[in-house]
Scaffold this motif. Structure first.
Motif, PDB file in Angstrom:
ATOM      1  N   THR A   8       0.814  -1.160  -0.054  1.00 16.32           N
ATOM      2  CA  THR A   8       0.010   0.016   0.090  1.00 16.32           C
ATOM      3  C   THR A   8       0.871   1.054   0.091  1.00 16.32           C
ATOM      4  O   THR A   8       0.574   2.367  -0.790  1.00 16.32           O
ATOM      5  CB  THR A   8      -1.124  -0.073   1.261  1.00 16.32           C
ATOM      6  OG1 THR A   8      -1.585  -1.066   1.320  1.00 16.32           O
ATOM      7  CG2 THR A   8      -1.712   1.272   1.194  1.00 16.32           C
ATOM      8  N   ALA A  12       1.342   4.111  -2.854  1.00 17.62           N
ATOM      9  CA  ALA A  12       0.912   5.619  -2.493  1.00 17.62           C
ATOM     10  C   ALA A  12       1.992   6.379  -3.029  1.00 17.62           C
ATOM     11  O   ALA A  12       1.970   7.492  -3.244  1.00 17.62           O
ATOM     12  CB  ALA A  12       0.682   5.766  -1.070  1.00 17.62           C
ATOM     13  N   VAL A  15       2.007   7.082  -6.699  1.00 18.57           N
ATOM     14  CA  VAL A  15       0.846   8.190  -6.949  1.00 18.57           C
ATOM     15  C   VAL A  15       1.442   9.610  -6.667  1.00 18.57           C
ATOM     16  O   VAL A  15       1.552  10.302  -7.428  1.00 18.57           O
ATOM     17  CB  VAL A  15      -0.414   7.959  -6.031  1.00 18.57           C
ATOM     18  CG1 VAL A  15      -1.219   9.414  -6.162  1.00 18.57           C
ATOM     19  CG2 VAL A  15      -1.130   6.710  -6.366  1.00 18.57           C
ATOM     20  N   ALA A  82      -5.503  19.673  -3.172  1.00 19.64           N
ATOM     21  CA  ALA A  82      -4.429  18.766  -3.527  1.00 19.64           C
ATOM     22  C   ALA A  82      -4.948  17.298  -3.316  1.00 19.64           C
ATOM     23  O   ALA A  82      -4.500  16.372  -3.998  1.00 19.64           O
ATOM     24  CB  ALA A  82      -3.300  19.230  -2.889  1.00 19.64           C
ATOM     25  N   ALA A  83      -5.509  17.251  -1.859  1.00 12.73           N
ATOM     26  CA  ALA A  83      -5.799  15.952  -1.636  1.00 12.73           C
ATOM     27  C   ALA A  83      -6.978  15.262  -2.688  1.00 12.73           C
ATOM     28  O   ALA A  83      -6.898  13.988  -2.963  1.00 12.73           O
ATOM     29  CB  ALA A  83      -6.494  16.009  -0.080  1.00 12.73           C
ATOM     30  N   ALA A  86      -4.971  14.145  -5.667  1.00 15.43           N
ATOM     31  CA  ALA A  86      -4.292  12.871  -5.125  1.00 15.43           C
ATOM     32  C   ALA A  86      -5.326  11.702  -5.372  1.00 15.43           C
ATOM     33  O   ALA A  86      -5.057  10.765  -6.003  1.00 15.43           O
ATOM     34  CB  ALA A  86      -3.739  12.924  -3.857  1.00 15.43           C
ATOM     35  N   VAL A  87      -6.242  11.893  -4.709  1.00 18.17           N
ATOM     36  CA  VAL A  87      -7.686  10.746  -4.852  1.00 18.17           C
ATOM     37  C   VAL A  87      -7.920  10.382  -5.941  1.00 18.17           C
ATOM     38  O   VAL A  87      -7.903   9.112  -6.430  1.00 18.17           O
ATOM     39  CB  VAL A  87      -8.453  10.801  -3.583  1.00 18.17           C
ATOM     40  CG1 VAL A  87      -9.562   9.765  -3.840  1.00 18.17           C
ATOM     41  CG2 VAL A  87      -8.118  10.966  -2.312  1.00 18.17           C
ATOM     42  N   ALA A  90      -5.354   8.539  -7.871  1.00 17.62           N
ATOM     43  CA  ALA A  90      -5.018   7.199  -7.113  1.00 17.62           C
ATOM     44  C   ALA A  90      -5.971   6.181  -7.943  1.00 17.62           C
ATOM     45  O   ALA A  90      -5.451   4.984  -8.098  1.00 17.62           O
ATOM     46  CB  ALA A  90      -5.049   7.369  -5.741  1.00 17.62           C
ATOM     47  N   PRO A 100      -2.869   1.773  -8.171  1.00 18.40           N
ATOM     48  CA  PRO A 100      -2.628   2.261  -6.912  1.00 18.40           C
ATOM     49  C   PRO A 100      -4.183   1.750  -6.275  1.00 18.40           C
ATOM     50  O   PRO A 100      -3.757   1.280  -4.909  1.00 18.40           O
ATOM     51  CB  PRO A 100      -2.509   3.785  -7.202  1.00 18.40           C
ATOM     52  CG  PRO A 100      -2.136   3.762  -8.504  1.00 18.40           C
ATOM     53  CD  PRO A 100      -2.572   2.804  -9.291  1.00 18.40           C
ATOM     54  N   VAL A 101      -5.214   2.320  -6.572  1.00 18.55           N
ATOM     55  CA  VAL A 101      -6.419   2.044  -5.772  1.00 18.55           C
ATOM     56  C   VAL A 101      -7.321   1.045  -6.926  1.00 18.55           C
ATOM     57  O   VAL A 101      -7.850   2.049  -7.703  1.00 18.55           O
ATOM     58  CB  VAL A 101      -6.873   3.316  -5.202  1.00 18.55           C
ATOM     59  CG1 VAL A 101      -8.479   2.970  -4.684  1.00 18.55           C
ATOM     60  CG2 VAL A 101      -6.015   3.780  -4.232  1.00 18.55           C
ATOM     61  N   GLU A 102      -7.608  -0.080  -6.273  1.00 22.34           N
ATOM     62  CA  GLU A 102      -8.426  -0.670  -7.248  1.00 22.34           C
ATOM     63  C   GLU A 102     -10.022  -0.483  -6.661  1.00 22.34           C
ATOM     64  O   GLU A 102     -10.084  -1.238  -5.818  1.00 22.34           O
ATOM     65  CB  GLU A 102      -7.990  -1.970  -7.494  1.00 22.34           C
ATOM     66  CG  GLU A 102      -8.606  -2.736  -8.772  1.00 22.34           C
ATOM     67  CD  GLU A 102      -7.811  -4.047  -9.218  1.00 22.34           C
ATOM     68  OE1 GLU A 102      -7.064  -4.605  -8.273  1.00 22.34           O
ATOM     69  OE2 GLU A 102      -8.329  -4.665 -10.148  1.00 22.34           O
ATOM     70  N   ALA A 103     -10.662   0.410  -7.130  1.00 25.15           N
ATOM     71  CA  ALA A 103     -12.127   0.325  -6.381  1.00 25.15           C
ATOM     72  C   ALA A 103     -13.075  -0.237  -7.549  1.00 25.15           C
ATOM     73  O   ALA A 103     -12.662   0.317  -8.815  1.00 25.15           O
ATOM     74  CB  ALA A 103     -12.256   1.864  -6.374  1.00 25.15           C
ATOM     75  N   VAL A 229       0.318  24.876  -6.968  1.00 22.63           N
ATOM     76  CA  VAL A 229       0.609  23.607  -7.211  1.00 22.63           C
ATOM     77  C   VAL A 229      -0.675  22.786  -7.007  1.00 22.63           C
ATOM     78  O   VAL A 229      -1.008  21.647  -7.932  1.00 22.63           O
ATOM     79  CB  VAL A 229       1.616  23.017  -5.880  1.00 22.63           C
ATOM     80  CG1 VAL A 229       1.845  21.690  -6.009  1.00 22.63           C
ATOM     81  CG2 VAL A 229       2.933  23.779  -6.045  1.00 22.63           C
ATOM     82  N   ALA A 230      -1.356  22.990  -6.176  1.00 25.39           N
ATOM     83  CA  ALA A 230      -2.736  22.084  -6.150  1.00 25.39           C
ATOM     84  C   ALA A 230      -3.673  22.245  -7.442  1.00 25.39           C
ATOM     85  O   ALA A 230      -4.131  21.289  -7.817  1.00 25.39           O
ATOM     86  CB  ALA A 230      -3.621  22.632  -4.987  1.00 25.39           C
ATOM     87  N   ASN A 233      -1.871  20.075  -9.843  1.00 21.90           N
ATOM     88  CA  ASN A 233      -2.530  18.569  -9.414  1.00 21.90           C
ATOM     89  C   ASN A 233      -3.666  18.121 -10.001  1.00 21.90           C
ATOM     90  O   ASN A 233      -3.856  17.159 -10.522  1.00 21.90           O
ATOM     91  CB  ASN A 233      -2.411  18.663  -8.062  1.00 21.90           C
ATOM     92  CG  ASN A 233      -1.144  18.651  -7.312  1.00 21.90           C
ATOM     93  OD1 ASN A 233      -0.016  18.557  -8.010  1.00 21.90           O
ATOM     94  ND2 ASN A 233      -1.084  18.669  -5.995  1.00 21.90           N
TER      95      ASN A 233
ATOM     96  N   GLU B  51     -20.236   0.041  -1.204  1.00 19.09           N
ATOM     97  CA  GLU B  51     -19.258   1.212  -1.909  1.00 19.09           C
ATOM     98  C   GLU B  51     -19.784   2.240  -2.723  1.00 19.09           C
ATOM     99  O   GLU B  51     -19.592   3.130  -2.666  1.00 19.09           O
ATOM    100  CB  GLU B  51     -18.276   0.412  -2.700  1.00 19.09           C
ATOM    101  CG  GLU B  51     -16.968   1.162  -2.986  1.00 19.09           C
ATOM    102  CD  GLU B  51     -16.112   0.378  -4.077  1.00 19.09           C
ATOM    103  OE1 GLU B  51     -15.682  -0.952  -3.539  1.00 19.09           O
ATOM    104  OE2 GLU B  51     -15.523   0.910  -4.845  1.00 19.09           O
TER     105      GLU B  51
ATOM    106  N   ILE C  10      -3.571   7.776   0.913  1.00 20.72           N
ATOM    107  CA  ILE C  10      -3.212   9.033  -0.069  1.00 20.72           C
ATOM    108  C   ILE C  10      -4.009  10.401   0.382  1.00 20.72           C
ATOM    109  O   ILE C  10      -3.423  11.490   0.383  1.00 20.72           O
ATOM    110  CB  ILE C  10      -3.565   8.641  -1.256  1.00 20.72           C
ATOM    111  CG1 ILE C  10      -2.716   7.291  -1.881  1.00 20.72           C
ATOM    112  CG2 ILE C  10      -3.295   9.739  -2.364  1.00 20.72           C
ATOM    113  CD1 ILE C  10      -3.192   6.633  -3.080  1.00 20.72           C
ATOM    114  N   ALA C  14      -1.751  13.487   1.570  1.00 23.14           N
ATOM    115  CA  ALA C  14      -1.689  14.845   0.793  1.00 23.14           C
ATOM    116  C   ALA C  14      -2.007  15.896   1.553  1.00 23.14           C
ATOM    117  O   ALA C  14      -1.626  17.106   1.488  1.00 23.14           O
ATOM    118  CB  ALA C  14      -2.663  14.695  -0.584  1.00 23.14           C
ATOM    119  N   PHE C  18       0.288  19.134   2.680  1.00 23.89           N
ATOM    120  CA  PHE C  18       0.149  20.570   2.462  1.00 23.89           C
ATOM    121  C   PHE C  18      -0.173  21.389   3.747  1.00 23.89           C
ATOM    122  O   PHE C  18       0.487  22.650   3.813  1.00 23.89           O
ATOM    123  CB  PHE C  18      -1.279  20.601   1.513  1.00 23.89           C
ATOM    124  CG  PHE C  18      -0.872  20.646   0.095  1.00 23.89           C
ATOM    125  CD1 PHE C  18      -0.400  19.734  -0.584  1.00 23.89           C
ATOM    126  CD2 PHE C  18      -1.044  21.726  -0.675  1.00 23.89           C
ATOM    127  CE1 PHE C  18       0.198  19.888  -1.870  1.00 23.89           C
ATOM    128  CE2 PHE C  18      -0.881  21.860  -2.046  1.00 23.89           C
ATOM    129  CZ  PHE C  18      -0.092  20.896  -2.658  1.00 23.89           C
TER     130      PHE C  18
END
Lengths: 315, 229, 117, 466
Positions: A8, A12, A15, A82-83, A86-87, A90, A100-103, A229-230, A233, B51, C10, C14, C18
């Motif tokens: 994991t 991460a 990413v 930014a978060a 990132a998600v 991902a 990275p994330v298998e949803a 930056v965000a 992103n 989900e 993640i 993140a 920040f």
């Protein structure tokens, strides 16, 4: 248990690496396109260093304050943006194996994260308690409520042939024909809506010069740097997603999957970044009208054409 | 183990942020605390193998809470909470309603017979939902469409300023409220006020800072509870 | 589930990164201000009042329309998954649903509620 | 410390973020500063490191400049150049780098000084400029809430030093708050020096008041002070003002007109989000400038033709300006000609009365739209036409008729074009969304320096009449 945690962490890290790399590339591309448009000499090395130099300069600045800002939400806004980026990055499969994330609901997660961008930008404009910034924040709410529907609907269109909301099936369903050809309306609508989403170029309504920079008007020093930056992103995340769902992701002959994915992402990123040089900023009201009366119906038509095609293909 | 920890963190986050909704003065903060609460609940739903429902909850609430924030700012006096105010009113009734609904929901949780079968990890929850929508629940689905259309047309007909039915404010009475020209006049309550007259606020000296909420409540003009309704 | 854990990691990383960067910036260069420096910028003059106000959102009809369409999107996701299996009935059903909602857009547009200035 | 020195070394070659303020006599320099690669002109003073003052500040501008100075992030410094021997207004800045140069070299010297000052600031060898305005809250207040926050009641008092906005009637029938916003004189999107008091409800303008022109200086009667230097007016109007009195080469006038239009275009493109293209156009206008009169070829007209073609195809630009800022018939009549009137189909041009122009086959450019888009197209067309005229004019000289067609409208007949436009603003801008209002203001090409030559309502004869 430990191995799982390690993998994991590794994913991460992947990413984060893609995000940082992509952001830097986007910044350099912007410098290059700007200088090309100005018709001045382009020195590749100087262009590569320029974003870093600018960032260093901002990092050395003392942050300014405003009269009684909402300090908490102000600090949170770039971090949230930014978060979210990132998600959403991902959930994009980078190669057939590096996911990275298998949803199961990949595109829903992506759409949900991108729907919350409105929150981050609105907070950024609202928090400093500054009139022009406030106008900018409300502009983005108008923009956000307009792009969200067509944005989500064209993504749903790509899920139809895959019969799944997960991204790996969506990419593999493009084995024979990429969605960009199969659903010709999809990518254009997607690109317009993600431009609005990342408030960039012609749809940088909350950051327009007429409001003196709007949401970033009162920003200096590190917060300004983080906000920029965000924003980049977000551009990276939407480019990667566009490459996966419309350009067949890692699929492609001769080269390894990761390279294909990187090239396709880069292509979309360059397209989005360059749009700033060609299109003037659009009026908020015009965008709202067009988003509802043109983009939304187009997106729905796109979904139905995609559905009929998928049905015929399945027979 | 980790899953338990994450669950409890999310649960505490959801409850804590829901409590903050009523303890902040800023409308924007209140709306987004509620969003945080919903995100917490949504993530718990994801943990519970629902989900799609969990993520879609977050997706919808992102837009919805922004609309709520924007509307609350539009209609509440002092939207950013620069002046102190209290977000809770009619405490007894509210407490009764709160505890009542809590007891009811808890009772459902405790006494209802839930299916004991464990959800198979391979279950395609979203697909089943889709089949249900196209099967037995089709009528519900289409009724929802017509209801939404009615809601849209109703909303637009009511609020559209330059619609075919004339200006939206035609025949409506603007509330008689005095502009807050100065601090003292401002706190006079409108005629419709049911709250206590705000004598404390109209005294030239503002009440001394105190930690007891009663003092502040006295200092508030009573009309804001109507504003926010 | 594993995917969820990774996504959550993640997200937190993140967000944390920040906030920490901003904190580091404040430690390196602690913010300092005087009353005039805190005045919001609008070209060099000072405002009389705070900027925060009961902001008149003139696109509120559009916001209400959005609420309706947001609901519609929720239905579309599970529909998309089973579309191919269900075939024609799914197509017709969603077509009906969407057409109903498109009337909403048409009506709103006809009433001029997307424009506000 | 190590981090700081690494960052400082990295930052050294970055373009210097400057906030640009232009006073009297600074109008020509600001363009050249924008073209300088070493500088990055910011939209807001917040991220700027250098406050660059080009020209002499009037007392009205001085206060705004002080405010902007204090709003800048630290470390910061002031770099200034003034054409006047002594500039009393700018002397309020205790630490500044004064650039002493003739106007032609001022821009390059200013930029070099900005770079050096920035490097010194980052190295710590030059002190950051301290706050200049007194650190007092705008209103005395003390918190009255249970946690010491806020003012009295729901909306009363002056929480955190300011009252809350008040509610007022609106066209929607909703009584919501009206925000009084004072914009200018240094808002980069507006014409330099324009001050507006705007009442906004939401993002729509309810009411506009045009503030006093900061370029107008009241002569202080009976003052012991030495007399202020004569106000030169906007630099790019000089040949047109001269042509009121003496014959001037047609080529020179037309080059000046093309240059003015291109300058305007560069500025407008920047505000419309095409900053890089705007810079290219500014560079083009500088090249037109340096050619000067006499040399009749290679004036960049090919580039202007290409530019015009590409901009007319730019559909987002057309989309952003179409239907915005239409003037009524009465308002157009009050303008008495000029590009804004010609963009609304009124064929009036002072050049038609000049035999020199008639000999060249001059016909005024007229567009029908009357909106911001028509004004854009008209100016682009006129720039192209002016360059053609300059190419073919040879040595022909204008005839002195007492009037002249300036780049913004007729000169020599009553108040100047900008003085005629300014009183129309309240009616024109009311009801517009803020972004549309900026688009409208841009498309009118207001010049507050020119308006300062004839203060509206002053009853003073225009400066050029003397």
């Amino acid at each position: 248990m430990v191995g799982e945690a390690l993998s994991t962490a590794g994913l991460a890290l992947a990413v984060v690496a893609v995000m940082i790399g992509g952001t830097y590339v986007a910044a350099v591309l912007d410098v290059l396109f700007t200088r090309l448009t100005m018709r001045v000499a382009v020195r590749p090395l100087a262009a590569a260093a320029l974003p870093l130099r600018r960032a260093a300069q901002l990092a050395l600045q003392r942050r300014t304050l405003t009269e009684r800002p909402d300090a908490g939400t102000w600090a949170l806004a770039p971090a949230v943006l930014a978060a979210l980026a990132a998600v959403s990055l991902a959930v994009v499969p980078l190669t057939g194996t590096l996911i990275p994330v298998e949803a199961d609901t990949g595109i829903v997660v992506f759409a949900a994260a991108m729907a919350l961008v409105v929150v981050a930008v609105y907070l950024q404009g609202w928090s400093p308690n500054s009139p022009l910034s406030l106008v900018a924040a409300y502009r983005f709410v108008a923009e956000g409520l307009s792009y969200e529907i067509p944005f989500a609907v064209v993504l749903i269109g790509t899920a139809l042939p895959a019969r799944s909301l997960a991204l790996v099936p969506i990419v593999t369903s493009q084995e024979h024909l990429w969605n960009v050809i199969r659903q010709p309306l999809g990518l254009p609508v997607y690109l317009i809506t993600v431009l609005a989403l990342s408030f960039w170029g012609p749809l940088a309504l909350p950051e327009g010069q007429d409001v003196a920079g709007g949401t970033s008007l009162e920003l200096s020093g590190v917060p300004r740097l983080l906000w920029r930056v965000a924003q980049l992103n977000v551009l990276v995340a939407v480019s990667a997603m566009g490459a996966a769902v419309f350009l067949g992701g890692w699929l492609g002959p001769w080269l390894p999957g990761g390279v294909w994915m990187a090239l396709k992402t880069l292509f979309l990123l360059a397209l989005l970044v360059a749009s700033r040089q060609f299109f003037a900023r659009v009026r908020t009201e015009s965008f709202v009208v067009v988003a509802w009366t043109v983009l939304t119906p187009l997106a729905l038509v796109d979904v139905f054409l995609a559905g009929i095609q998928a049905m015929v293909a399945a027979r | 183990m980790i899953a338990d920890a994450v669950f409890w963190i999310l649960a505490v986050l959801a409850v804590f942020s829901a409590w903050r909704v009523f303890r902040t003065d800023s409308m924007v903060r209140a709306a987004y605390w509620l969003l945080v609460s919903f995100v917490g609940v949504g993530l718990i739903m994801v943990m519970l193998k629902a989900e799609f429902l969990g993520v879609i909850l977050i997706l919808m609430m992102g837009g919805e809470m922004t609309i709520m924030a924007v509307f609350m700012v539009m209609f509440m006096m002092n939207p950013a909470g620069l002046n102190p105010m209290i977000m809770v009113h009619q405490n007894r009734a509210a407490m009764a309603a709160g505890f009542g609904s809590f007891a009811l929901l808890s009772a459902v949780g405790l006494f209802a017979r839930f299916p004991a079968s464990v959800v198979a990890p391979t279950a395609r929850a979203t697909a089943e939902l889709g089949t249900e929508l196209l099967g037995d629940s089709m009528l519900v689905f289409q009724t929802a469409g017509v209801t939404l259309l009615a809601a849209m047309i109703g909303a637009v007909a009511l609020v559209s300023v330059r619609g075919r039915f004339g200006p939206a404010d035609e025949g409506s009475d603007a509330p008689e409220q005095q502009p807050a020209a100065d601090a003292d006049v401002d706190s006079s309550a409108p005629p419709s006020s049911t709250g206590p007259s705000s004598s404390a606020a109209s005294s030239p000296t503002p009440p001394a800072p105190s930690t007891t909420p009663e003092v502040t409540e006295g200092a508030m003009p009573a009309d804001h509870s109507h504003e926010g309704a | 589930m594993e995917g969820g854990a990774a996504a959550l990691t993640i997200l937190v990383v993140a967000l944390g990164a920040f906030l920490i960067l901003k904190g580091v910036g404040d430690v390196l260069n602690p913010p300092r201000s005087t009353a005039p420096s805190r005045v919001p910028f609008s070209g060099g003059l000072s405002p009389d009042t705070h900027a925060w106000n009961r902001y008149h959102v003139r696109y509120y009809p559009m916001a209400l329309l959005f609420l309706a369409f947001d609901m519609e999107m929720v239905f579309m996701y599970p529909w998309a998954v089973v579309f191919v299996e269900e075939g024609l009935i799914a197509l017709i059903e969603m077509l009906m649903f969407i057409t109903i909602l498109l009337f909403g857009i048409l009506y709103t547009w006809r009433e001029g509620a997307f424009r506000w200035s | 410390m190590v981090v700081r020195s690494i960052l400082a070394r990295l930052a050294k070659k970055a373009p210097v973020p400057v906030f640009l303020i232009s006073g009297i006599g600074g109008d020509e320099i600001t363009d050249r500063l924008r073209l300088d690669d070493r500088l990055h002109v910011t939209d807001s003073p917040r991220p700027a490191m250098i406050l660059m003052i080009a020209g002499r500040l009037t007392s009205d501008l001085k206060y705004a400049a002080l405010q902007v100075h204090d709003q800048m992030a630290e470390p910061r410094a002031v770099v200034r150049w003034s054409p006047a021997e002594r500039d009393p207004a700018a002397e309020v800045f205790p630490h500044f780098v004064a650039v002493d140069a003739v106007a032609a070299a001022a821009a390059a010297t200013l930029a070099a000084a900005a770079v050096n000052t920035r490097d010194d600031l980052l190295a710590g060898s030059f002190p950051s400029s301290p706050p200049l305005l007194p650190d007092v809250e705008p209103n005395p207040w003390r918190g009255v809430g249970p946690w010491g926050q806020g003012g009295t009641g729901m909306t009363g008092g002056v929480p955190y030093g300011r009252p809350l906005p008040e509610r007022a009637k609106d066209r929607d029938g909703l009584q919501l708050d009206q925000l009084l916003m004072r914009v200018g004189p240094f808002l980069p999107a507006l014409p330099e020096g324009l001050i507006l008091e705007v009442r906004l409800q939401g993002d729509v303008i309810q009411d506009v008041t045009v503030g006093a022109n900061p370029f107008v200086e009241e002569a202080v009667p009976d003052s012991e002070e030495e007399e202020l230097p004569a106000f030169p007016g906007p630099a790019d109007l000089a040949p047109f003002l001269a042509s009121l009195r003496v014959p001037v080469a047609v080529a020179e006038l037309e080059l000046a007109r093309a240059r003015h239009h291109l300058r305007w275009l560069g500025h407008a493109l920047r505000v419309h989000g095409l900053a890089a293209l705007g810079r290219r156009v500014l560079a083009l206008s500088a090249r037109v400038h340096s050619q000067g009169a006499g040399s009749s070829n290679a004036l960049g007209s090919a580039e202007v033709v290409e530019l015009r073609r590409s901009l007319e195809r730019n559909f987002t630009l057309a989309w952003a300006t179409r239907g915005i800022g239409r003037l009524s018939g009465d308002q157009l009549a009050a303008l008495d000609g000029g590009p804004v009137a010609r963009a609304a189909g009124i064929e009036r041009d002072e050049r038609c009365a000049d035999p020199a122009y008639l000999a060249l086959g001059f016909k005024p450019v007229v567009y029908a739209g009357g909106d911001a888009l028509a004004r854009w197209r008209l100016r682009l067309h006129e720039a192209e036409q002016s360059l053609r005229l300059a190419e073919t004019a040879g040595n022909s000289m204008t005839t002195v008729t007492g009037t002249a067609e300036g780049p913004t409208g007729p000169l020599g007949r009553g108040p100047g074009p900008s003085s005629r436009l300014l009183p129309l603003l309240p009616e024109l801008l009311t009801g517009l969304e803020w972004g549309d209002a900026v688009t409208t203001l841009l498309s009118l090409d207001l010049d507050l320096r020119e308006a300062a030559l004839t203060p509206p309502g002053s009853g003073v004869a225009p400066a050029w009449a003397w």
